[in-house]
Design a protein around this motif. Structure first.
Motif, PDB file in Angstrom:
ATOM      1  N   PHE A   1      -6.974  -7.339  -1.693  1.00 20.01           N
ATOM      2  CA  PHE A   1      -5.982  -8.064  -0.905  1.00 20.01           C
ATOM      3  C   PHE A   1      -5.887  -7.486   0.503  1.00 20.01           C
ATOM      4  O   PHE A   1      -5.840  -8.236   1.491  1.00 20.01           O
ATOM      5  N   THR A   2      -5.873  -6.167   0.625  1.00 19.43           N
ATOM      6  CA  THR A   2      -5.793  -5.527   1.948  1.00 19.43           C
ATOM      7  C   THR A   2      -6.970  -5.923   2.823  1.00 19.43           C
ATOM      8  O   THR A   2      -6.814  -6.233   4.010  1.00 19.43           O
ATOM      9  N   SER A   3      -8.170  -5.927   2.244  1.00 19.66           N
ATOM     10  CA  SER A   3      -9.354  -6.312   3.001  1.00 19.66           C
ATOM     11  C   SER A   3      -9.273  -7.773   3.442  1.00 19.66           C
ATOM     12  O   SER A   3      -9.582  -8.104   4.593  1.00 19.66           O
ATOM     13  N   ALA A   4      -8.824  -8.639   2.529  1.00 17.95           N
ATOM     14  CA  ALA A   4      -8.708 -10.057   2.880  1.00 17.95           C
ATOM     15  C   ALA A   4      -7.691 -10.272   3.993  1.00 17.95           C
ATOM     16  O   ALA A   4      -7.908 -11.087   4.905  1.00 17.95           O
ATOM     17  N   VAL A   5      -6.588  -9.537   3.949  1.00 17.49           N
ATOM     18  CA  VAL A   5      -5.562  -9.657   4.993  1.00 17.49           C
ATOM     19  C   VAL A   5      -6.125  -9.198   6.334  1.00 17.49           C
ATOM     20  O   VAL A   5      -5.874  -9.822   7.380  1.00 17.49           O
ATOM     21  N   ASP A   6      -6.878  -8.115   6.323  1.00 15.83           N
ATOM     22  CA  ASP A   6      -7.452  -7.611   7.577  1.00 15.83           C
ATOM     23  C   ASP A   6      -8.379  -8.643   8.225  1.00 15.83           C
ATOM     24  O   ASP A   6      -8.478  -8.714   9.462  1.00 15.83           O
TER      25      ASP A   6
ATOM     26  N   GLY B   1      -1.029 -18.985   8.138  1.00 19.84           N
ATOM     27  CA  GLY B   1      -1.060 -18.889   6.675  1.00 19.84           C
ATOM     28  C   GLY B   1      -2.027 -17.842   6.172  1.00 19.84           C
ATOM     29  O   GLY B   1      -2.457 -17.892   5.014  1.00 19.84           O
ATOM     30  N   GLY B   2      -2.378 -16.872   7.028  1.00 19.54           N
ATOM     31  CA  GLY B   2      -3.408 -15.895   6.699  1.00 19.54           C
ATOM     32  C   GLY B   2      -3.128 -15.090   5.451  1.00 19.54           C
ATOM     33  O   GLY B   2      -4.036 -14.824   4.650  1.00 19.54           O
ATOM     34  N   LEU B   3      -1.876 -14.676   5.256  1.00 19.35           N
ATOM     35  CA  LEU B   3      -1.548 -13.901   4.060  1.00 19.35           C
ATOM     36  C   LEU B   3      -1.766 -14.713   2.790  1.00 19.35           C
ATOM     37  O   LEU B   3      -2.274 -14.199   1.786  1.00 19.35           O
ATOM     38  N   ALA B   4      -1.381 -15.986   2.819  1.00 19.23           N
ATOM     39  CA  ALA B   4      -1.571 -16.843   1.656  1.00 19.23           C
ATOM     40  C   ALA B   4      -3.060 -17.101   1.414  1.00 19.23           C
ATOM     41  O   ALA B   4      -3.518 -17.131   0.264  1.00 19.23           O
ATOM     42  N   ILE B   5      -3.823 -17.310   2.483  1.00 18.00           N
ATOM     43  CA  ILE B   5      -5.263 -17.488   2.350  1.00 18.00           C
ATOM     44  C   ILE B   5      -5.891 -16.220   1.781  1.00 18.00           C
ATOM     45  O   ILE B   5      -6.782 -16.271   0.913  1.00 18.00           O
TER      46      ILE B   5
ATOM     47  N   ALA C   1       6.871 -22.035   7.544  1.00 18.63           N
ATOM     48  CA  ALA C   1       6.590 -21.616   6.166  1.00 18.63           C
ATOM     49  C   ALA C   1       5.641 -20.428   6.105  1.00 18.63           C
ATOM     50  O   ALA C   1       5.557 -19.755   5.079  1.00 18.63           O
ATOM     51  N   ALA C   2       4.897 -20.176   7.195  1.00 19.24           N
ATOM     52  CA  ALA C   2       3.896 -19.111   7.167  1.00 19.24           C
ATOM     53  C   ALA C   2       3.806 -18.430   8.527  1.00 19.24           C
ATOM     54  O   ALA C   2       3.730 -19.093   9.556  1.00 19.24           O
ATOM     55  N   ALA C   3       3.820 -17.106   8.494  1.00 18.07           N
ATOM     56  CA  ALA C   3       3.717 -16.330   9.734  1.00 18.07           C
ATOM     57  C   ALA C   3       2.279 -15.869   9.942  1.00 18.07           C
ATOM     58  O   ALA C   3       1.425 -16.013   9.072  1.00 18.07           O
ATOM     59  N   THR C   4       2.013 -15.309  11.112  1.00 18.44           N
ATOM     60  CA  THR C   4       0.699 -14.725  11.396  1.00 18.44           C
ATOM     61  C   THR C   4       0.863 -13.248  11.705  1.00 18.44           C
ATOM     62  O   THR C   4       1.898 -12.812  12.208  1.00 18.44           O
ATOM     63  N   LEU C   5      -0.167 -12.480  11.425  1.00 14.04           N
ATOM     64  CA  LEU C   5      -0.166 -11.045  11.663  1.00 14.04           C
ATOM     65  C   LEU C   5      -1.054 -10.719  12.865  1.00 14.04           C
ATOM     66  O   LEU C   5      -1.886 -11.536  13.253  1.00 14.04           O
ATOM     67  N   PRO C   6      -0.883  -9.554  13.464  1.00 12.55           N
ATOM     68  CA  PRO C   6      -1.761  -9.171  14.577  1.00 12.55           C
ATOM     69  C   PRO C   6      -3.219  -9.110  14.131  1.00 12.55           C
ATOM     70  O   PRO C   6      -3.521  -8.738  12.996  1.00 12.55           O
ATOM     71  N   ARG C   7      -4.116  -9.474  15.037  1.00  7.96           N
ATOM     72  CA  ARG C   7      -5.550  -9.436  14.737  1.00  7.96           C
ATOM     73  C   ARG C   7      -6.017  -7.985  14.614  1.00  7.96           C
ATOM     74  O   ARG C   7      -5.714  -7.148  15.460  1.00  7.96           O
ATOM     75  N   LYS C   8      -6.751  -7.688  13.565  1.00  6.25           N
ATOM     76  CA  LYS C   8      -7.276  -6.339  13.361  1.00  6.25           C
ATOM     77  C   LYS C   8      -8.650  -6.194  14.029  1.00  6.25           C
ATOM     78  O   LYS C   8      -9.460  -7.125  13.993  1.00  6.25           O
ATOM     79  N   PRO C   9      -8.929  -5.048  14.613  1.00  2.00           N
ATOM     80  CA  PRO C   9     -10.270  -4.827  15.184  1.00  2.00           C
ATOM     81  C   PRO C   9     -11.321  -4.790  14.077  1.00  2.00           C
ATOM     82  O   PRO C   9     -11.025  -4.457  12.929  1.00  2.00           O
ATOM     83  N   TYR C  10     -12.557  -5.127  14.444  1.00  2.00           N
ATOM     84  CA  TYR C  10     -13.621  -5.223  13.453  1.00  2.00           C
ATOM     85  C   TYR C  10     -13.901  -3.887  12.758  1.00  2.00           C
ATOM     86  O   TYR C  10     -14.326  -3.850  11.610  1.00  2.00           O
ATOM     87  N   ARG C  11     -13.638  -2.786  13.458  1.00  2.00           N
ATOM     88  CA  ARG C  11     -13.851  -1.485  12.828  1.00  2.00           C
ATOM     89  C   ARG C  11     -12.952  -1.334  11.605  1.00  2.00           C
ATOM     90  O   ARG C  11     -13.409  -0.878  10.533  1.00  2.00           O
ATOM     91  N   GLU C  12     -11.672  -1.717  11.734  1.00  2.00           N
ATOM     92  CA  GLU C  12     -10.756  -1.633  10.604  1.00  2.00           C
ATOM     93  C   GLU C  12     -11.121  -2.644   9.514  1.00  2.00           C
ATOM     94  O   GLU C  12     -10.988  -2.377   8.319  1.00  2.00           O
ATOM     95  N   ARG C  13     -11.594  -3.823   9.928  1.00  6.18           N
ATOM     96  CA  ARG C  13     -11.971  -4.845   8.947  1.00  6.18           C
ATOM     97  C   ARG C  13     -13.110  -4.345   8.051  1.00  6.18           C
ATOM     98  O   ARG C  13     -13.056  -4.473   6.824  1.00  6.18           O
TER      99      ARG C  13
END
Length: 440
Positions: free
Chosen positions: A86-91, A98-102, A206-218
């Motif tokens: 789940f953490t990887s998918a969120v990143d 709707g990123g968290l739900a996706i 209904a759905a929020a967005t999170l800050p974009r993570k850098p590719y290194r963290e992804r």
């Protein structure tokens, strides 16, 4: 009273007992016992059969795959694989609408690949993803609806316990059933993601967005999912490479997930015992339902109902797709009052001979595999269909402050996605059969 009339009466009585909250295994077994008693005129004949009936049923080596896949799922839960997925998918997708739900859908698909159980997938991912979605302001209906629907991926994406049982009931090849389920499983996950994206656009609140993570963290978080990828590749890849059988593959998967659980620190002596007990309890429940269905199906066999229905359908002049549509509609109705395993065990001995007698332009093996995938998908819909969708209650038990009506409301768009997918798979059988044909 004819045999067909007697069996239809027994079927109605069994449904009434289930509606009155009698355990499904007991309802099937009791109805089958009394029905056979009426057919034979004496209970002694069935009682004499019972001593060999249970042994013949459970001495099958193929059934040993059930507790092994269940144990693998238990170890995977304790080892923390679900949170890493789940953490990887969120990143990777959390910054989208709707990123968290996706991400929850993707995580359910990933965890289903090492679990094989819908209820376990819904329960595990609900514990991981539901608090995060609520913390970031996702609506209650979307949060609970997407997790209930995502949990159904656990019985569609291989390995699947219900697919194994279907293969045993219909004498099909387990490896080919797994191959047939892979593309429909991926299609299901993408369908759910599309539903989330549409909801997020139509209802931005209904759905929020999170800050974009850098590719290194992804990539760093993606690397932490290696145990899931390695387990899936070794188990499923080993099966198709002919290195081991599905049963041996399940044993390898259980050992690998258990070893990783010990390595990660998530599996200690206490949690190991909990995994064993939970696996034993679930296996006992499944086997009791299987025994009840065997007794009931013995009653149906005595009345010659499956053969009579098959002859009636073939002589009725109804188009094969019409008959198939009626069967799938029956599954949708049964899903309102029964769990998925019971539906498969109860209906396959009735519906499968009918489907076998119809001409869909496919070989007998392809027809059996294609029907199995369709049946599994419609059974999957039953898991999220009110009022007795099991996944709905699993998710509700984790957030009792959310009215279950909100979950009912949130799951309907995903049910619609499932129905669209059924129509596509009925109209385009090659989606289910492409990998099977590639196997030769």
């Amino acid at each position: 009273m004819t045999g067909l009339e007697l069996s239809l009466t027994g079927f109605g009585v069994m449904l009434l007992l289930i509606f009155l909250r009698m355990p499904i295994a007991i309802a099937m077994g009791l109805t089958g016992f009394v029905g056979t008693w009426i057919v034979l005129g004496s209970p002694l004949a069935l009682l004499s059969q019972m001593k060999t009936l249970s042994y013949d049923t459970f001495s099958s080596h193929s059934l040993s795959v059930v507790p092994l896949f269940l144990l693998m799922g238990q170890f995977a839960t304790k080892s923390g694989m679900s949170r890493d997925i789940f953490t990887s998918a969120v990143d990777w997708v959390g910054h989208r609408r709707g990123g968290l739900a996706i991400a929850a859908v993707g995580a359910c698909a990933g965890f289903g690949a090492v679990c094989g159980s819908s209820l376990a997938t819904a329960s595990t991912m609900g514990q991981v993803a539901l608090p995060e979605m609520r913390r970031h302001g996702y609506s209650d209906s979307l949060s609970t609806g997407v997790l209930a629907a995502g949990g159904t991926l656990g019985i569609l994406i291989p390995p699947s316990i219900i697919l194994v049982i279907y293969a045993i009931l219909t004498e099909q090849n387990v490896e080919k059933m797994f191959a047939a389920a892979l593309l429909p499983g991926i299609l299901a996950a993408f369908g759910y993601m599309i539903v989330v994206a549409i909801i997020a656009r139509l209802s931005p609140d209904a759905a929020a967005t999170l800050p974009r993570k850098p590719y290194r963290e992804r990539f760093r978080s993606l690397a932490r999912t290696w145990p899931v990828i390695a387990t899936f590749v070794l188990v499923i890849g080993g099966i198709y490479a002919g290195i081991f059988t599905p049963t041996e593959g399940a044993a390898v998967g259980a050992v690998l997930t258990g070893a990783y659980g010990v390595y990660s620190g998530g599996l200690r002596l206490k949690s190991f015992v909990e995994c064993i007990l939970a696996t034993g309890q679930t296996t006992a429940m499944i086997f009791l339902i299987i025994l009840g269905s065997v007794v009931f199906n013995t009653f149906l066999a005595r009345t010659q109902t499956p053969q009579a229905l098959a002859e009636w359908v073939t002589g009725s002049g109804l188009a094969p797709l019409t008959v198939l549509s009626l069967i799938l509609l029956s599954y949708l109705l049964f899903g309102c009052i029964m769990d998925s395993l019971s539906m498969i065990l109860l209906t396959i001995p009735i519906f499968f001979p009918i489907v076998e007698a119809l001409d869909f332009g496919l070989s007998p093996e392809e027809t059996a595999i294609w029907f199995g995938i369709l049946a599994l998908i419609v059974v999957e819909v039953g898991l999220i269909t009110p009022p007795v969708g099991m996944n709905l209650f699993i998710i509700h038990s984790m957030a009792r402050d959310i009215p279950i009506t909100q979950t009912y409301r949130g799951v309907w768009p995903f049910v619609f996605s499932d129905l669209v997918r059924v129509i596509i798979l009925v109209g385009v059988p090659w989606i289910s059969l492409a990998l099977v044909r590639a196997m030769g």
